[in-house]
Write a protein that holds these residues in place. Structure first.
Motif, PDB file in Angstrom:
ATOM      1  N   ARG A 129       0.830  -1.202   0.000  1.00 55.73           N
ATOM      2  CA  ARG A 129       0.000   0.000   0.000  1.00 55.73           C
ATOM      3  C   ARG A 129       0.869   1.258   0.000  1.00 55.73           C
ATOM      4  N   PHE A 130       1.973   1.220   0.734  1.00 54.37           N
ATOM      5  CA  PHE A 130       2.895   2.353   0.765  1.00 54.37           C
ATOM      6  C   PHE A 130       3.435   2.628  -0.634  1.00 54.37           C
ATOM      7  N   ARG A 131       3.834   1.576  -1.336  1.00 55.94           N
ATOM      8  CA  ARG A 131       4.382   1.751  -2.679  1.00 55.94           C
ATOM      9  C   ARG A 131       3.333   2.325  -3.629  1.00 55.94           C
ATOM     10  N   GLU A 132       2.099   1.841  -3.536  1.00 52.52           N
ATOM     11  CA  GLU A 132       1.031   2.361  -4.394  1.00 52.52           C
ATOM     12  C   GLU A 132       0.795   3.847  -4.123  1.00 52.52           C
ATOM     13  N   ASN A 133       0.721   4.210  -2.839  1.00 54.95           N
ATOM     14  CA  ASN A 133       0.472   5.611  -2.480  1.00 54.95           C
ATOM     15  C   ASN A 133       1.634   6.503  -2.904  1.00 54.95           C
ATOM     16  N   LEU A 134       2.861   6.013  -2.672  1.00 52.96           N
ATOM     17  CA  LEU A 134       4.035   6.815  -3.025  1.00 52.96           C
ATOM     18  C   LEU A 134       4.123   7.024  -4.527  1.00 52.96           C
ATOM     19  N   ASP A 135       3.903   5.964  -5.289  1.00 48.84           N
ATOM     20  CA  ASP A 135       3.959   6.090  -6.751  1.00 48.84           C
ATOM     21  C   ASP A 135       2.916   7.091  -7.241  1.00 48.84           C
ATOM     22  N   ARG A 136       1.751   7.056  -6.654  1.00 54.06           N
ATOM     23  CA  ARG A 136       0.677   7.973  -7.043  1.00 54.06           C
ATOM     24  C   ARG A 136       1.080   9.415  -6.749  1.00 54.06           C
ATOM     25  N   CYS A 137       1.603   9.659  -5.557  1.00 47.60           N
ATOM     26  CA  CYS A 137       2.005  11.014  -5.172  1.00 47.60           C
ATOM     27  C   CYS A 137       3.167  11.511  -6.020  1.00 47.60           C
ATOM     28  N   VAL A 138       4.142  10.633  -6.270  1.00 47.90           N
ATOM     29  CA  VAL A 138       5.308  11.021  -7.062  1.00 47.90           C
ATOM     30  C   VAL A 138       4.901  11.433  -8.472  1.00 47.90           C
ATOM     31  N   GLU A 139       3.977  10.679  -9.050  1.00 47.77           N
ATOM     32  CA  GLU A 139       3.549  10.985 -10.412  1.00 47.77           C
ATOM     33  C   GLU A 139       2.738  12.276 -10.472  1.00 47.77           C
ATOM     34  N   LEU A 140       1.744  12.400  -9.600  1.00 39.91           N
ATOM     35  CA  LEU A 140       0.841  13.545  -9.684  1.00 39.91           C
ATOM     36  C   LEU A 140       1.462  14.835  -9.175  1.00 39.91           C
ATOM     37  N   LEU A 141       2.427  14.735  -8.265  1.00 41.05           N
ATOM     38  CA  LEU A 141       3.063  15.938  -7.721  1.00 41.05           C
ATOM     39  C   LEU A 141       4.451  16.182  -8.303  1.00 41.05           C
ATOM     40  N   ASP A 142       4.840  15.345  -9.287  1.00 46.04           N
ATOM     41  CA  ASP A 142       6.115  15.526  -9.991  1.00 46.04           C
ATOM     42  C   ASP A 142       7.302  15.542  -9.012  1.00 46.04           C
ATOM     43  N   LEU A 143       7.435  14.448  -8.256  1.00 50.29           N
ATOM     44  CA  LEU A 143       8.452  14.376  -7.208  1.00 50.29           C
ATOM     45  C   LEU A 143       9.640  13.472  -7.547  1.00 50.29           C
ATOM     46  N   GLU A 144       9.610  12.799  -8.699  1.00 49.57           N
ATOM     47  CA  GLU A 144      10.620  11.796  -9.017  1.00 49.57           C
ATOM     48  C   GLU A 144      12.044  12.334  -8.866  1.00 49.57           C
ATOM     49  N   ALA A 145      12.312  13.503  -9.429  1.00 53.36           N
ATOM     50  CA  ALA A 145      13.665  14.059  -9.395  1.00 53.36           C
ATOM     51  C   ALA A 145      14.065  14.544  -8.006  1.00 53.36           C
ATOM     52  N   LEU A 146      13.080  14.696  -7.115  1.00 52.30           N
ATOM     53  CA  LEU A 146      13.368  15.230  -5.782  1.00 52.30           C
ATOM     54  C   LEU A 146      13.625  14.143  -4.741  1.00 52.30           C
ATOM     55  N   LEU A 147      13.312  12.892  -5.043  1.00 51.72           N
ATOM     56  CA  LEU A 147      13.408  11.813  -4.048  1.00 51.72           C
ATOM     57  C   LEU A 147      14.803  11.668  -3.443  1.00 51.72           C
ATOM     58  N   PRO A 148      15.898  11.796  -4.212  1.00 51.66           N
ATOM     59  CA  PRO A 148      17.226  11.658  -3.593  1.00 51.66           C
ATOM     60  C   PRO A 148      17.765  12.945  -2.966  1.00 51.66           C
ATOM     61  N   VAL A 149      17.010  14.032  -3.017  1.00 50.42           N
ATOM     62  CA  VAL A 149      17.494  15.340  -2.551  1.00 50.42           C
ATOM     63  C   VAL A 149      17.188  15.526  -1.069  1.00 50.42           C
ATOM     64  N   PRO A 150      18.188  15.923  -0.245  1.00 49.04           N
ATOM     65  CA  PRO A 150      17.911  16.229   1.165  1.00 49.04           C
ATOM     66  C   PRO A 150      16.868  17.332   1.290  1.00 49.04           C
ATOM     67  N   VAL A 151      16.018  17.219   2.276  1.00 50.86           N
ATOM     68  CA  VAL A 151      14.915  18.171   2.440  1.00 50.86           C
ATOM     69  C   VAL A 151      15.415  19.598   2.571  1.00 50.86           C
ATOM     70  N   ARG A 152      16.549  19.788   3.240  1.00 49.00           N
ATOM     71  CA  ARG A 152      17.064  21.147   3.452  1.00 49.00           C
ATOM     72  C   ARG A 152      17.458  21.826   2.143  1.00 49.00           C
ATOM     73  N   GLN A 153      17.649  21.050   1.067  1.00 49.15           N
ATOM     74  CA  GLN A 153      18.025  21.636  -0.214  1.00 49.15           C
ATOM     75  C   GLN A 153      16.829  21.918  -1.120  1.00 49.15           C
ATOM     76  N   LEU A 154      15.644  21.590  -0.654  1.00 51.36           N
ATOM     77  CA  LEU A 154      14.452  21.817  -1.459  1.00 51.36           C
ATOM     78  C   LEU A 154      13.987  23.265  -1.327  1.00 51.36           C
ATOM     79  N   SER A 155      13.430  23.796  -2.392  1.00 56.34           N
ATOM     80  CA  SER A 155      12.802  25.117  -2.311  1.00 56.34           C
ATOM     81  C   SER A 155      11.508  24.995  -1.519  1.00 56.34           C
ATOM     82  N   LEU A 156      10.924  26.130  -1.158  1.00 52.10           N
ATOM     83  CA  LEU A 156       9.677  26.106  -0.395  1.00 52.10           C
ATOM     84  C   LEU A 156       8.587  25.376  -1.174  1.00 52.10           C
ATOM     85  N   GLY A 157       8.473  25.676  -2.459  1.00 54.70           N
ATOM     86  CA  GLY A 157       7.456  25.030  -3.264  1.00 54.70           C
ATOM     87  C   GLY A 157       7.672  23.533  -3.384  1.00 54.70           C
ATOM     88  N   GLN A 158       8.909  23.098  -3.555  1.00 53.45           N
ATOM     89  CA  GLN A 158       9.220  21.667  -3.632  1.00 53.45           C
ATOM     90  C   GLN A 158       8.919  20.976  -2.310  1.00 53.45           C
TER      91      GLN A 158
END
Length: 331
Positions: A129-158
Motif C-alpha cells: 500500500r505504501f508503494r502504491e500511495n508513493l507512486d501515485r504522489c510522485v507521479e501527480l506531484l512531480d516528485l521523481e527528481a526530488l526523491l534523492p534530494v535532502p529536504v534542506r536543499q528543497l525550495s519552499l514550493g518543492q
C-alpha cells in the motif's frame, strides 16, 4: 448520507482562551485573557472539501490545532470521526494528515525518499500500500527528481509538495491543509490543486483548507467558512461570500494609446495610467461581455483579469454584516 458521516467533523460551541502575562511596571505583571476561538460551531460531512479562511490572527490555525489534538479546547465539544482529538490523540493520528505551510514534517537532513520510508514505519503502512500511495504522489506531484534530494536543499514550493505527499502515505480520512500552494509557481499550483481534487473525489478524503489564495478556494471548494476574531461569520457558497462582501474583480486593459476612461456596461473605470486602465466589475458576474465590449469599442492591445483579494472580501463582509452577529448562510 449516513448520520455519522454528516457530522464527520463536528464542533459545538468550541472555545480556546490563552492567558497572556505582560509586564505592567517594574515588578507587577498583568494577566490578560485572549480568546482565540470564541464559540465556533459547524459540521463537515465525510468527503467534503471546505475552505476555512479569515484574516491573519483570526483563529484558523488554533482551530486546526484543536482538531488535531495539539491544543485542548477551553470549552465546548469537538469530535473528528467520532473521536475527541485531545483525549485520543494517538488513535486519531492514524486517521488524519496535516500540512502546516511554513513547518515541515519531513526530516531536514534526510533525502525525501528516506523521510517517506520513516513515515511508513511510523504509521505501519503495509509495503504494498505504501508503494502504491508513493507512486501515485510522485507521479501527480512531480516528485521523481526530488526523491534523492535532502529536504534542506528543497525550495519552499518543492518542500510543500513533499509535505503533501507525506501527509497522504498512510491513507488518512481527513486532511488539514494550511496554505498548501504557498511558494508554488503557476504550474505547480495547478498540479497540487489537481492532485487534491483527485484524492477527494476518488478516495473520499475529507479536506479542510486554509489559504489566502482565492483561486484555491474557487477551484477546490463548494463551501467556504469565514472566521474573524475567533467567531464564525460566514458559512456557505463562494458566490454567497462575494455577494455578502460586495467584492469586485478587476479588468486591466492596455490600449494602443492614452484615452479617456473606458465606458462600457457592467463595469466602471477606477484608475487610469497612460494607456493602461483598470475596470471594476462584480466578482460574481462574467467578464466575457465586458471584454467583448472593450474589444469592440476601443483599440485593445492586451488585457487581464485580477481576482479580488480575499482579505478585502472578508473585510467588506465583516463591515457590512448584521450587528446581531448572526452567521450568514448562503448555501
Amino acid at each position: 448520507m449516513a448520520r455519522d458521516d454528516a457530522g464527520f467533523i463536528e464542533l459545538d460551541g468550541v472555545e480556546k482562551v490563552f492567558v497572556v502575562r505582560r509586564r505592567a511596571g517594574l515588578v507587577r505583571r498583568e494577566r490578560r485573557e485572549v480568546r482565540a476561538v470564541d464559540g465556533i460551531s459547524f459540521k463537515v460531512p465525510r468527503g467534503e472539501m471546505v475552505g476555512y479562511i479569515g484574516p491573519n490572527g483570526a483563529g484558523k490555525s488554533t482551530t486546526i490545532k484543536m482538531l488535531t489534538g495539539i491544543l485542548v479546547p477551553s470549552g465546548g465539544r469537538l469530535r473528528v470521526a467520532g473521536v475527541d482529538p485531545s483525549r485520543e490523540r494517538h488513535r486519531l493520528a492514524r486517521r488524519i494528515g496535516v500540512v502546516f505551510g511554513q513547518r515541515t514534517t519531513l526530516w531536514w537532513d534526510l533525502p525525501l525518499r528516506d523521510s517517506y520510508a520513516l513515515v511508513r514505519r511510523m504509521y505501519r503502512v503495509p509495503e504494498r500500500r505504501f508503494r502504491e500511495n508513493l507512486d501515485r504522489c510522485v507521479e501527480l506531484l512531480d516528485l521523481e527528481a526530488l526523491l534523492p534530494v535532502p529536504v534542506r536543499q528543497l525550495s519552499l514550493g518543492q518542500r510543500m509538495r513533499g509535505d503533501i505527499a507525506a501527509a497522504l502515505l498512510h491513507d488518512p480520512e481527513v486532511l488539514y491543509l494550511d496554505e498548501p500552494t504557498i511558494g508554488l509557481d503557476v504550474v505547480s499550483k495547478a498540479k497540487v490543486r489537481g492532485f487534491l481534487r483527485e484524492i477527494n473525489e476518488e478516495l473520499g478524503t475529507t479536506v479542510l483548507l486554509t489559504t489566502h489564495d482565492l483561486t484555491d478556494i474557487e477551484q477546490l471548494c463548494r463551501r467556504v467558512m469565514v472566521i474573524d476574531h475567533g467567531r464564525l461569520v460566514y458559512d456557505g457558497g463562494l458566490d454567497g461570500l462575494h455577494a455578502v462582501g460586495q467584492s469586485e474583480r478587476t479588468l486591466v486593459v492596455d490600449l494602443e494609446r492614452e484615452l479617456p476612461p473606458i465606458d462600457v456596461p457592467g463595469a466602471r473605470t477606477v484608475r487610469t495610467e497612460g494607456p493602461r486602465q483598470w475596470l471594476a466589475f462584480p466578482a460574481d458576474g462574467s467578464a466575457a461581455p465586458i471584454v467583448a465590449a472593450v474589444a469592440d469599442r476601443y483599440p485593445l492591445v492586451d488585457l487581464s483579469v485580477r481576482e479580488p483579494d480575499i482579505e478585502d472580501v472578508i473585510a467588506r463582509m465583516i463591515q457590512d454584516r448584521d450587528s446581531s452577529g448572526a452567521v450568514p448562510d448562503r448555501r
